[in-house]
Scaffold this motif. Sequence first.
Motif, PDB file in Angstrom:
ATOM      1  N   UNK A 139       2.277  12.384 -10.617  1.00  0.00           N
ATOM      2  CA  UNK A 139       1.922  12.539  -9.206  1.00  0.00           C
ATOM      3  C   UNK A 139       2.933  11.775  -8.361  1.00  0.00           C
ATOM      4  N   UNK A 140       2.972  12.126  -7.090  1.00  0.00           N
ATOM      5  CA  UNK A 140       3.797  11.423  -6.115  1.00  0.00           C
ATOM      6  C   UNK A 140       2.920  11.107  -4.914  1.00  0.00           C
ATOM      7  N   UNK A 141       2.985   9.859  -4.465  1.00  0.00           N
ATOM      8  CA  UNK A 141       2.200   9.419  -3.321  1.00  0.00           C
ATOM      9  C   UNK A 141       3.128   9.115  -2.159  1.00  0.00           C
ATOM     10  N   UNK A 142       2.829   9.711  -1.017  1.00  0.00           N
ATOM     11  CA  UNK A 142       3.570   9.471   0.217  1.00  0.00           C
ATOM     12  C   UNK A 142       2.862   8.375   1.000  1.00  0.00           C
ATOM     13  N   UNK A 143       3.653   7.433   1.528  1.00  0.00           N
ATOM     14  CA  UNK A 143       3.109   6.307   2.288  1.00  0.00           C
ATOM     15  C   UNK A 143       4.078   5.980   3.412  1.00  0.00           C
ATOM     16  N   UNK A 144       3.552   5.579   4.551  1.00  0.00           N
ATOM     17  CA  UNK A 144       4.408   5.105   5.633  1.00  0.00           C
ATOM     18  C   UNK A 144       5.123   3.843   5.169  1.00  0.00           C
ATOM     19  N   UNK A 145       6.385   3.699   5.514  1.00  0.00           N
ATOM     20  CA  UNK A 145       7.136   2.531   5.036  1.00  0.00           C
ATOM     21  C   UNK A 145       6.568   1.231   5.625  1.00  0.00           C
ATOM     22  N   UNK A 146       6.057   1.270   6.845  1.00  0.00           N
ATOM     23  CA  UNK A 146       5.414   0.075   7.406  1.00  0.00           C
ATOM     24  C   UNK A 146       4.165  -0.274   6.594  1.00  0.00           C
ATOM     25  N   UNK A 147       3.443   0.753   6.138  1.00  0.00           N
ATOM     26  CA  UNK A 147       2.255   0.513   5.311  1.00  0.00           C
ATOM     27  C   UNK A 147       2.642  -0.001   3.924  1.00  0.00           C
ATOM     28  N   UNK A 148       3.761   0.483   3.386  1.00  0.00           N
ATOM     29  CA  UNK A 148       4.232  -0.055   2.103  1.00  0.00           C
ATOM     30  C   UNK A 148       4.489  -1.548   2.246  1.00  0.00           C
ATOM     31  N   UNK A 149       5.152  -1.930   3.312  1.00  0.00           N
ATOM     32  CA  UNK A 149       5.452  -3.345   3.543  1.00  0.00           C
ATOM     33  C   UNK A 149       4.162  -4.146   3.681  1.00  0.00           C
ATOM     34  N   UNK A 150       3.190  -3.598   4.381  1.00  0.00           N
ATOM     35  CA  UNK A 150       1.902  -4.281   4.551  1.00  0.00           C
ATOM     36  C   UNK A 150       1.205  -4.449   3.201  1.00  0.00           C
ATOM     37  N   UNK A 151       1.273  -3.432   2.350  1.00  0.00           N
ATOM     38  CA  UNK A 151       0.708  -3.496   1.003  1.00  0.00           C
ATOM     39  C   UNK A 151       1.369  -4.618   0.196  1.00  0.00           C
ATOM     40  N   UNK A 152       2.704  -4.651   0.212  1.00  0.00           N
ATOM     41  CA  UNK A 152       3.429  -5.671  -0.549  1.00  0.00           C
ATOM     42  C   UNK A 152       3.162  -7.069  -0.002  1.00  0.00           C
ATOM     43  N   UNK A 153       3.119  -7.205   1.310  1.00  0.00           N
ATOM     44  CA  UNK A 153       2.827  -8.504   1.913  1.00  0.00           C
ATOM     45  C   UNK A 153       1.423  -8.967   1.531  1.00  0.00           C
ATOM     46  N   UNK A 154       0.473  -8.030   1.494  1.00  0.00           N
ATOM     47  CA  UNK A 154      -0.892  -8.370   1.112  1.00  0.00           C
ATOM     48  C   UNK A 154      -0.950  -8.889  -0.328  1.00  0.00           C
ATOM     49  N   UNK A 155      -0.092  -8.336  -1.189  1.00  0.00           N
ATOM     50  CA  UNK A 155      -0.060  -8.789  -2.588  1.00  0.00           C
ATOM     51  C   UNK A 155       0.616 -10.156  -2.730  1.00  0.00           C
ATOM     52  N   UNK A 156       1.367 -10.572  -1.701  1.00  0.00           N
ATOM     53  CA  UNK A 156       2.001 -11.882  -1.722  1.00  0.00           C
ATOM     54  C   UNK A 156       3.335 -11.937  -2.441  1.00  0.00           C
TER      55      UNK A 156
END
Length: 171
Positions: A139-156
């Motif tokens: 599968x391939x998941x599309x995500x907004x790049x700002x949301x990707x950054x928010x996801x990574x920041x949330x993970x620390x």
Amino acid sequence: MALPDSTAPLFAHLERLGIQTRTIEHAPVFTVEEAQATYDAIPGVHCKNLFLKDAKGTLFLVVCPHDRAIAVNQLHKRLGCKRLSFGKADLLMEVLGVEPGSVTPFALINDPDRRVTVILDAAMMAATVANYHPLVNTATTSIGTADLRRFLDDLGHTVHVVDLAAAPDAA
């Protein structure tokens, strides 16, 4: 075809953060070349991910557009480390919980010890939407790049946005 249960924690985490994604299932792809068959049906920047280790054992996940040429033997200069090599499959599974062909920034959800330093290509992050495997290569998941950054920041995780298109000496 249904996504495996192993992807459920990822999608639940994205939902908790209020991040919207779009996932398209497809036949398994193991290389950028094989993945190109899906590109026309999925808008956004299609990406590749390199799981690397330096001479001291520091781990990196380099995420960039699929067509970005990366000279691994020169990248260490940009990252300020000595010699880089590809991380072995058993280390990839141990740290990110995915197999070769399924490497993705989403796998950082499986790295609670934050062993991996994330390198994001500046051009990829300048795009509106980017595409990654959701822990599996079916599968391939599309995500907004700002949301990707928010996801990574949330993970620390430590995240560096780098112009990987520039000459190594320019960094």
